[in-house]
Structures are given as structure tokens and as C-alpha cells.
Design a protein around this motif. Sequence first.
Motif, short mmCIF file in Angstrom:
data_model
loop_
_atom_site.label_atom_id
_atom_site.label_comp_id
_atom_site.label_asym_id
_atom_site.label_seq_id
_atom_site.Cartn_x
_atom_site.Cartn_y
_atom_site.Cartn_z
N ASP A 1 -27.56 -72.65 0.86
CA ASP A 1 -28.51 -72.60 -0.25
C ASP A 1 -27.91 -71.72 -1.34
O ASP A 1 -28.37 -70.61 -1.59
N PHE B 1 -18.83 -78.22 -1.94
CA PHE B 1 -19.80 -78.81 -1.02
C PHE B 1 -19.17 -79.86 -0.11
O PHE B 1 -19.61 -80.06 1.01
N LEU C 1 -23.44 -75.76 -4.22
CA LEU C 1 -24.05 -77.09 -4.27
C LEU C 1 -23.82 -77.82 -5.58
O LEU C 1 -24.27 -78.96 -5.74
N THR C 2 -23.12 -77.20 -6.52
CA THR C 2 -22.81 -77.87 -7.78
C THR C 2 -21.32 -78.10 -7.96
O THR C 2 -20.91 -78.58 -9.02
N THR D 1 -26.28 -72.06 -5.30
CA THR D 1 -26.14 -72.96 -6.45
C THR D 1 -24.68 -73.26 -6.74
O THR D 1 -24.31 -74.42 -7.00
N ASP E 1 -27.13 -79.29 2.08
CA ASP E 1 -28.13 -78.40 1.50
C ASP E 1 -29.22 -78.01 2.49
O ASP E 1 -30.16 -77.31 2.14
N GLN E 2 -29.09 -78.42 3.76
CA GLN E 2 -29.86 -77.82 4.84
C GLN E 2 -29.06 -76.70 5.50
O GLN E 2 -29.61 -75.88 6.22
N PRO F 1 -25.10 -82.98 -1.72
CA PRO F 1 -26.44 -82.42 -1.94
C PRO F 1 -27.42 -83.47 -2.42
O PRO F 1 -27.06 -84.38 -3.18
N THR F 2 -28.67 -83.34 -2.01
CA THR F 2 -29.68 -84.32 -2.42
C THR F 2 -29.87 -84.33 -3.93
O THR F 2 -30.19 -85.38 -4.50
N GLN F 3 -29.69 -83.19 -4.58
CA GLN F 3 -29.80 -83.18 -6.04
C GLN F 3 -28.77 -84.12 -6.66
O GLN F 3 -29.08 -84.87 -7.60
N TYR G 1 -33.34 -79.90 -6.98
CA TYR G 1 -33.12 -78.45 -6.85
C TYR G 1 -34.41 -77.69 -7.19
O TYR G 1 -35.38 -78.28 -7.66
N ARG H 1 -39.82 -80.30 1.07
CA ARG H 1 -38.60 -81.10 1.16
C ARG H 1 -38.74 -82.18 2.23
O ARG H 1 -38.31 -83.32 2.05
#
Length: 351
Positions: A335, A346, A340-341, A337, A331-332, A146-148, A236, A224
Amino acid sequence: MPPDFLPGLDLSRALYSEAVAPLLRAEHPDLPYAAALVGPGSEVLGLDTARSTDHGWGPRLQLFVSDPGARSRVLELLEERLPERVRGWPVRFAPGDGPPQTWLPDADHPGGHHRVEVVDPGAWFGAHLGFDPRCGVSVSDWLATPTQRLAEAVGGAVFHDSAGDLTRSRQALDWYPDDVWRYVLACQWQRIAQEEAFVGRCAEVGDVLGARVVAARLVRDLMRLALLLARHYPPYPKWLGSAFSRLPDTAELTPLLTRGLDADPAALADACALVGERQNRTGLAARLDTRPRPFHDRPWPVLDAARFATALSERVADPELADRPPVGAVDQLVDNTDALTSPGVFRSLGP
């Protein structure tokens, strides 16, 4: 009364320079290590405020030490000899009254502990990203992260790095290789292409709420996309608008996106056009006409964003990317949380 607020990165730097570094120089002068504040936390992105001090915020940093015996010795040293406060803030944290894992600086709590993490570099990157960039970063690594998480790994600050591993790892993660960048951008344009005509159609049938829902999705995707074009990993949702506002050329784009949230198809088309011009300036793909045009014979304008996705895809030469479906990075694709954490999740979802 709590001390006056100062940005968390400044507090972390003070913790290192005023408390940790003198101890290490005196007791372990030849130890190769890195000291930094990276990973989760608003302060790592430079977005913390006085509000951030109500949970998990305070003097903290990571020490990256490869030798396990040295890690144990450094931990023992810190437990015994860290000062009680830095810049007026307690160095030790204790459980707060809020949700689980809410820790607050508290010098007097008997169960308190400091937050100078002494960690193995590979273990830290494995827990945070799911891979060790010291061994290289594959196409799958880029797309599954993920980008975050990437923003957290390259954000923050490094205060010392005599070992060099942390600096090299951050350099390796600094930004996507050009073909990965093209692929991710193409997939972001594809998301926009799939819905850019829906706002006008929803409005035409009187679905004002539906039109605004679609418009909000498009605005988020355009924000984004603007960050990606500017070589910034999108954070995020809490900090997406703040990160976007820091881009150097948002004065013209922001009003259009704001109008777009009111389900204004023309404003959204004009916003797409401005972002399209930004892509033209990158040189990543053939230059395209950015003037909005009718959607077939219907009376509302669009950019025809699929053209931009195609232009980027045509320049992708990496065989690992050329035949991939246009679903993009993780993350495209999702979506959620919790997905993605969690690196275990992920990494399994990555294209």
C-alpha cells in the motif's frame, strides 16, 4: 472567466469529433487508428468536478497509431492545424504556478502545447501496465497490476477504433478470469479474517483510538471487497468512497460501515454478513451461513471471514493459483503510492 464546466469525457469527445476527426478525415482518410481518453485522470473514472479544472484537466485525448511514420505525420498535422479552443476551453496547455507537472489550459502562452497524445498502442500499454494485453494476459500480469491501473485502462471512452487493437485490449482487461477473481476475493476475505476480532479486543482494554484504526482498515477492506464482488476494479483512496457509493445496493451497507468506523463490532459483523451474501449470489463458491457468531467465547460477534476465503480457494482449479500463498494481487500486498504507480516497481512486487 473560464468556460462553464462540463465533464472531461464530454470535453474530450468534443475535442475529437469537432477538431481532430475532421483533420484526420481530410488528410489521412485511410489511416487505421483509435481515439480515446483512457489512463490517469479523474475524468476517466467519470468523477471529475469543477475543482478538477485547477490542474491537468482540459481538452485532451490519445490517438493510438501503430505506424511510426504515420504518427509523425499526424503530430505535425495537429501542431499546425488544431483550433485554439474547443467548447470555449483552450486546446493548448502551459505550465501553471502550482507543483511540477501542473499544466493548465492556456491559449496564449508561448510555451503551450496540445495534449492530443499520438502513441503506439504497445508502448502505451507497456508504460501504463507493464505489459501488452494484445499478446495475452497471464496470471502474473493480472496479479502484478494494481486495480487502479486496470480501472484506468478499461475506463474512459473510445471515440473511434478502426484498427481494433484498443477495443480488443480493453475487452481482454475488462475483468479477471474466474479463477483469478476467486483467488483475489479469497485473499481479500483473508485480510478481513486476520483483523475482524481486533476491534472488540482493543475496545475491551480501553484502546479507543486503536479500535478505530482497526475498524477503519476493516471498512476499507470491505468497501474494496464489495467493489470486487460487483466486478469493479477498486480505485485509489481518493475515489474509493465515490466508486463504492455508485454500487447499486449500498443503502443497507453504508450505514453499517459508518457505524463500524466508530469501532462498533456488531455493525462490522453485520456489514461482513451483507458482503458475504453478495458472495453467495455470485456462485463462485459454496453458499455459506452469513449469520455473525461469537469469536470463540468472547463477547463480540464476527463473521468468521476465513470460511469465505476457504470456500473460494477450494474452487480454484488453475494450477498457477492453487498453490499460491494467500497474499493476493499487488495492491493487497503493498500500500504505497510510489510502488503502485511505477510499472517497474509493481511488476517486480507482484506475487
